[in-house]
Scaffold this motif. Structure first.
Motif, PDB file in Angstrom:
ATOM      1  N   ARG A   9      49.590  52.685  45.053  1.00 26.08           N
ATOM      2  CA  ARG A   9      48.957  51.875  44.000  1.00 26.08           C
ATOM      3  C   ARG A   9      49.679  51.907  42.662  1.00 26.08           C
ATOM      4  NH1 ARG A   9      43.339  53.001  42.693  1.00 26.08           N
ATOM      5  NH2 ARG A   9      44.038  55.140  42.413  1.00 26.08           N
ATOM      6  N   ARG A  72      50.474  49.394  37.607  1.00 29.27           N
ATOM      7  CA  ARG A  72      49.394  49.429  38.593  1.00 29.27           C
ATOM      8  C   ARG A  72      49.632  48.249  39.532  1.00 29.27           C
ATOM      9  NH1 ARG A  72      43.505  48.005  36.483  1.00 29.27           N
ATOM     10  NH2 ARG A  72      44.639  46.080  36.207  1.00 29.27           N
ATOM     11  N   ASP A  74      47.534  47.140  42.048  1.00 26.62           N
ATOM     12  CA  ASP A  74      46.336  46.491  42.580  1.00 26.62           C
ATOM     13  C   ASP A  74      45.367  46.222  41.434  1.00 26.62           C
ATOM     14  OD1 ASP A  74      44.658  45.651  44.711  1.00 26.62           O
ATOM     15  OD2 ASP A  74      43.526  47.519  44.537  1.00 26.62           O
ATOM     16  N   PRO A  75      44.751  45.068  41.276  1.00 29.05           N
ATOM     17  CA  PRO A  75      44.764  43.923  42.174  1.00 29.05           C
ATOM     18  C   PRO A  75      46.062  43.117  42.128  1.00 29.05           C
ATOM     19  CG  PRO A  75      43.380  43.457  40.254  1.00 29.05           C
ATOM     20  CD  PRO A  75      43.866  44.861  40.121  1.00 29.05           C
ATOM     21  N   GLN A  76      46.759  43.072  40.974  1.00 28.37           N
ATOM     22  CA  GLN A  76      48.110  42.515  40.936  1.00 28.37           C
ATOM     23  C   GLN A  76      48.932  43.380  39.986  1.00 28.37           C
ATOM     24  OE1 GLN A  76      45.590  39.980  40.391  1.00 28.37           O
ATOM     25  NE2 GLN A  76      45.293  40.414  38.234  1.00 28.37           N
ATOM     26  N   HIS A 108      39.852  54.403  37.815  1.00 28.33           N
ATOM     27  CA  HIS A 108      40.305  53.952  39.139  1.00 28.33           C
ATOM     28  C   HIS A 108      41.105  55.018  39.886  1.00 28.33           C
ATOM     29  CE1 HIS A 108      38.985  49.856  38.295  1.00 28.33           C
ATOM     30  NE2 HIS A 108      39.544  49.982  37.101  1.00 28.33           N
TER      31      HIS A 108
END
Length: 173
Positions: A9, A72, A74-76, A108
């Motif tokens: 991630r 990071r 995720d999500p993009q 997260h």
């Protein structure tokens, strides 16, 4: 910048000149600044440019140490902040771990994921006997991450002129 490390991630890479604006924006975030022990004015573009230049030299001078740009995945893919393994000021031979994440990346598990990556590097590749973790005494999240990583709390002591919560993890922990 050169990719330095990766998890599923998270990607850590060297800071590069084109990262200056992201550093400036990150350090203009009041929720992030509230938890800083230092007040290095990285919200000023000239200071952020100097920081990137100094990091480029440090990566070469102290192989395996530095402050790395964190993406990071995720999500993009997006800039999330930084992770660091740095020599401690006025404590020769001592290394501290650190992270500085944007509020959007809080909660997260990225601080834990990046911390595990850096500790493996510190103990397995750099052969360190122990690593320090320092944070603002009111930063309960950072203290929680350090505890989850296995750091022992050593109390609040001055560091760089500020009251700072000190933690340490030993190789055998």
């Amino acid at each position: 910048g050169l990719e330095w490390a990766r998890t599923p991630r998270l990607v850590l890479r060297e800071f590069a000149g084109h990262d200056r604006d992201a550093l400036v924006d990150m350090h203009r975030e009041p929720r992030l600044r509230a938890h800083l022990v230092d007040d290095y004015p990285l919200h000023e573009p000239a200071v952020a440019r100097l920081f990137v230049e100094r990091m480029a030299a440090l990566y070469r001078r102290h192989e395996g140490l530095g402050i790395w740009h964190a993406t990071r995945l995720d999500p993009q893919p997006a800039f999330a902040g930084w992770f660091s393994l740095m020599p401690m000021a006025r404590r020769p031979g001592e290394i501290e771990i650190g992270s500085r994440l944007l509020p959007v990346a809080w909660g997260h598990g990225l601080a834990l994921e990046g911390g595990e990556l850096l500790l493996a590097h510190a103990f397995e590749r750099l052969g360190l006997e122990h690593v320090w973790g320092l944070c603002h005494p009111d930063n309960r999240s950072a203290q929680g991450v350090l505890a989850a990583l296995g750091f022992a709390p050593l109390g609040v002591m001055p560091y760089e002129g500020q009251a700072t919560s000190h933690h340490r993890i030993d190789l055998n922990a």
